[in-house]
Design a protein around this motif. Structure first.
Motif, PDB file in Angstrom:
ATOM      1  N   TYR A 214       0.836  -1.201   0.000  1.00 23.10           N
ATOM      2  CA  TYR A 214       0.000   0.000   0.000  1.00 23.10           C
ATOM      3  C   TYR A 214       0.871   1.250   0.000  1.00 23.10           C
ATOM      4  O   TYR A 214       0.540   2.246  -0.635  1.00 23.10           O
ATOM      5  N   THR A 223      -4.883   6.336  -5.729  1.00 16.98           N
ATOM      6  CA  THR A 223      -5.885   6.829  -4.791  1.00 16.98           C
ATOM      7  C   THR A 223      -6.369   5.644  -3.952  1.00 16.98           C
ATOM      8  O   THR A 223      -6.035   4.492  -4.256  1.00 16.98           O
ATOM      9  N   ALA A 224      -7.141   5.944  -2.918  1.00 19.43           N
ATOM     10  CA  ALA A 224      -7.624   4.865  -2.044  1.00 19.43           C
ATOM     11  C   ALA A 224      -8.418   3.840  -2.853  1.00 19.43           C
ATOM     12  O   ALA A 224      -8.267   2.636  -2.667  1.00 19.43           O
ATOM     13  N   TRP A 225      -9.233   4.339  -3.785  1.00 19.66           N
ATOM     14  CA  TRP A 225     -10.051   3.423  -4.589  1.00 19.66           C
ATOM     15  C   TRP A 225      -9.174   2.564  -5.493  1.00 19.66           C
ATOM     16  O   TRP A 225      -9.398   1.363  -5.647  1.00 19.66           O
ATOM     17  N   GLN A 226      -8.133   3.176  -6.087  1.00 15.37           N
ATOM     18  CA  GLN A 226      -7.232   2.409  -6.948  1.00 15.37           C
ATOM     19  C   GLN A 226      -6.481   1.348  -6.150  1.00 15.37           C
ATOM     20  O   GLN A 226      -6.261   0.242  -6.624  1.00 15.37           O
ATOM     21  N   PHE A 228      -7.638  -0.123  -3.554  1.00 18.13           N
ATOM     22  CA  PHE A 228      -8.607  -1.179  -3.258  1.00 18.13           C
ATOM     23  C   PHE A 228      -8.792  -2.104  -4.453  1.00 18.13           C
ATOM     24  O   PHE A 228      -8.721  -3.327  -4.334  1.00 18.13           O
ATOM     25  N   THR A 229      -8.980  -1.511  -5.629  1.00 19.52           N
ATOM     26  CA  THR A 229      -9.262  -2.357  -6.789  1.00 19.52           C
ATOM     27  C   THR A 229      -8.015  -3.079  -7.283  1.00 19.52           C
ATOM     28  O   THR A 229      -8.079  -4.243  -7.664  1.00 19.52           O
ATOM     29  N   THR A 232      -5.936  -4.653  -3.120  1.00 14.33           N
ATOM     30  CA  THR A 232      -6.755  -5.433  -2.196  1.00 14.33           C
ATOM     31  C   THR A 232      -7.551  -6.504  -2.937  1.00 14.33           C
ATOM     32  O   THR A 232      -7.467  -7.685  -2.601  1.00 14.33           O
TER      33      THR A 232
END
Lengths: 318, 359
Positions: A214, A223-226, A228-229, A232
């Protein structure tokens, strides 16, 4: 094993060429047979409790075997399956199974994933919450089914009144008595029951993701969303595939909650294939027909498992 | 490329203060090495520049703009991690191009930039492999490739070589030096290995217990250490340090000799004398600034290290070039180089005759 081979070779060396080759063949046979000898207790046990009943069950499906008509027995060929194709109740149960499984799985998975992501953050009392989350899983199905049935009962449960207040229901009545929406009752109970399984397995997978990845992604500009996808979800994918597969099979066969809450009613509106098999076999005592239904269900689930496993093979790269 | 400025940086975790009063400027295109023992706060400082750690006090400016509240992705800085932190589910090419992929750059452009970086690092044949199929050195290269593909304002290295074996470490060290010459980028490099620091750095920052002990070029630190900590930290084997007393004639050595360093001033009140092993000359017999018995002799071919038990004093190491004719058990005399011996006061601060001598 290795020592045996060298010892045998050593013994055979001074003998004639003939004896040498025979000795070697015997040794090879021993070596080949050895692993199966070690495996034999497990293999015997497995075949006794799984393979033999499976074969007998498949055999039933092609026979007339109804205890209510004990004198009309014998080979039925594909008769049971022909009856099945035209059985309105079976098709209804199959549709219900699909709704029951997908509805339960969808909410269990997404709520479980959300819960896992929340539990993966640091906060005070995290360990306690993690332990508490597992609680629904520990409650006997029978009890949770009964409790949920009561919750949906407008005389003693609050849920119908709340739903009426929210405008979901026109008036507070028992949704388990309404054939159009009765299925959502057991689904709600099943979602409550199944979230912990997803939360705990996905949490374990989340915690195995190295933290530096991370940080590296943050440095790379994600970004946080990127994150995640691309990190994560990529890491969770194999775990998601296997848990979804397991849960699908379990839920599709999981008639306990339905049995306790609605008994398949009203008017078969919550009958699923598993409960239909149970009813056919142990209420109507038609074992031949019940076995035929069971085999269709088995084939469907096998096909589903194959699709998901091949998907998983493509996902697992780590 | 940009310069990085740290002003009064402080960092604490709760009550524990790990960094305080850090003031530094990394010039545009400079290679700066932060070095110090483990726990000195060097990695924390690096991570604060990266944006991975919050800043408790002070300001960090990159290219003139204060970045305290900017997340890492808005600082345009690349970092090479000690563990490499390669994405295990992506192949080498995708690992290297990930920062561009995230920015939704054109696919052809990504491929071109990745190919260019791969050629620089000798990774062209490995682009389709997964990290698990690479050796340690190759992974290290991919981690560097991931950084250079982006063409960032600055590069940060967090002990990048500590997971490699000795031979590979030397090789990658040279690789990094070459990369710096080629890119002329600002690079900040954290290590606890003084050899890496001395060989790579334009300037070295020596840190200890959350404070900067000294900043200077490698030779400045070696020749004019500001204090005892820097003197003993830089150089291998480390500087011999001896408690001593002095009067206006010079330093009193054990065995009654008086030693007068070149930069001696009668006002000095030194408490310790420091002499590097390479500044001690050994002679057979009992003549010299002091005497002792040779205990262990290590012959490396190019050098000989002699561990001497000095009378009334204790162990000292002397480094003789080539194969010195000294054997264990020999009586030896030690001659200190007056130009290179250093004096330290009670607080450990180095004493120099005038400020001009000092870095």
């Amino acid at each position: 094993m290795e020592r045996q081979v060298t010892a045998a070779a050593g013994r055979a060396a001074p003998g004639t060429p003939q004896r040498t080759s025979r000795g070697r063949r015997l040794t090879l046979l021993k070596v080949a047979a050895e692993p199966y000898l070690y495996l034999s207790p497990a293999l015997i046990l497995l075949s006794l409790v799984m393979f033999v009943p499976l074969v007998i069950g498949i055999g039933y499906a092609f026979q007339k075997l109804s205890l209510t008509d004990p004198f009309d027995r014998g080979w039925a060929g594909l008769d049971n399956f022909r009856t099945l194709a035209g059985d309105r109740h079976f098709w209804r149960a199959l549709t219900n199974t699909l709704w029951w499984t997908m509805g339960s799985l969808f909410f269990q998975f997404f709520l479980g994933l959300g819960l896992a992501l929340l539990l993966n953050r640091r906060f005070a009392g995290r360990r306690l919450v993690q332990a508490l989350v597992f609680l629904p899983w520990a409650v006997p199905t029978f009890l949770s089914g009964l409790t949920w049935a009561w919750l949906f009962n407008p005389l003693i449960g609050p849920l119908p009144h709340w739903m009426a207040a929210l405008g979901i229901l026109s008036e507070p009545y028992n949704i388990l008595a309404d054939p159009d929406i009765a299925m959502w009752g057991p689904i709600a109970a099943n979602v409550w029951f199944g979230i912990p399984f997803f939360a705990i397995t996905l949490l374990a997978a989340l915690q195995s993701i190295p933290k530096e990845l991370y940080e590296a992604a943050a440095m790379d500009g994600a970004t946080a969303w990127q994150m995640f996808t691309k990190i994560t979800l990529s890491f969770l994918a194999p775990m998601i595939a296997i848990t979804v597969l397991l849960r699908t099979i379990w839920i599709a066969n999981f008639a306990d909650l339905i049995f306790v809450m609605t008994g398949g009613g009203p008017a078969n509106s919550t009958q699923i294939v598993a409960s239909y098999i149970f009813t056919t076999a142990f209420r109507r005592l038609d074992f031949g027909y019940a076995s035929a239904i069971a085999i269709v269900l088995l084939a469907l689930l096998l096909a589903y498992a194959l699709v998901l496993l091949s998907m998983r093979a493509r996902l697992v790269r780590v | 490329m940009a310069e990085i400025e740290l002003r009064n940086i402080a960092k604490s975790y709760g009550d524990v203060e790990v960094l305080r009063d850090v003031n530094l400027t990394f010039d545009d295109g400079e290679f700066v090495v932060l070095v110090g023992p483990s726990g000195c706060g060097k990695s924390t400082l690096l991570r604060m520049i990266a944006g991975l750690e919050s800043i408790t006090g002070g300001e960090i400016a990159i290219g003139g703009a204060v970045v305290n509240d900017r997340p890492p992705r808005d600082r345009d800085i690349a970092m090479v991690f000690q563990s490499y932190a390669l994405y295990p589910h992506m192949n080498v090419a995708r690992n290297m191009g990930f920062s561009l992929e995230i920015r939704k750059e054109d696919k052809a452009l990504i491929r071109e930039r990745v190919a260019l970086a791969a050629r620089t690092l000798g990774l062209s044949d490995l682009l389709e492999r997964l990290p698990k199929e690479l050796s340690g050195g190759q992974r290290q290269r991919v981690a560097m490739g991931r950084a250079i593909v982006r063409d960032p304002e600055a590069f940060l290295f967090d002990e990048p070589l500590s997971n490699l074996d000795a031979a590979l470490r030397v090789e990658m060290r040279i690789e990094i030096a070459r990369l710096h010459q080629e890119l002329q980028a600002t690079m900040v490099y954290v290590t606890h290995d003084q050899v890496e620091a001395l060989t790579l750095a334009d300037r070295i920052v020596v840190m200890n217990r959350g404070r900067i002990e000294q900043v200077g070029t490698p030779l400045e630190l070696y020749e004019s250490p500001a204090n005892l900590f820097v003197a003993t930290f830089i150089g291998s084997p480390k500087m011999n340090v001896v408690d001593c007393t002095a009067d206006e004639r010079g330093v009193h050595l054990p065995g009654g000799g008086i030693f007068c360093p070149e930069a001696w001033s009668p006002d000095f009140r030194p408490a310790r004398l420091g002499v590097r092993p390479e500044h001690i000359d050994l002679t057979a017999g009992g003549q010299g600034d002091c005497c002792g018995w040779a205990e262990v002799v290590e012959r490396l071919g190019s050098d000989t290290f002699v561990y001497v038990n000095v009378d009334d004093w204790g162990g000292m190491v002397a480094r003789q070039s080539g194969n010195a004719p000294i054997n264990p058990g020999d009586r030896v005399g030690l001659h200190f180089d007056p130009a290179q011996a250093r004096l330290f006061d009670n607080a450990g601060t180095a004493l120099y005759a005038s400020e001009t001598n000092r870095a």
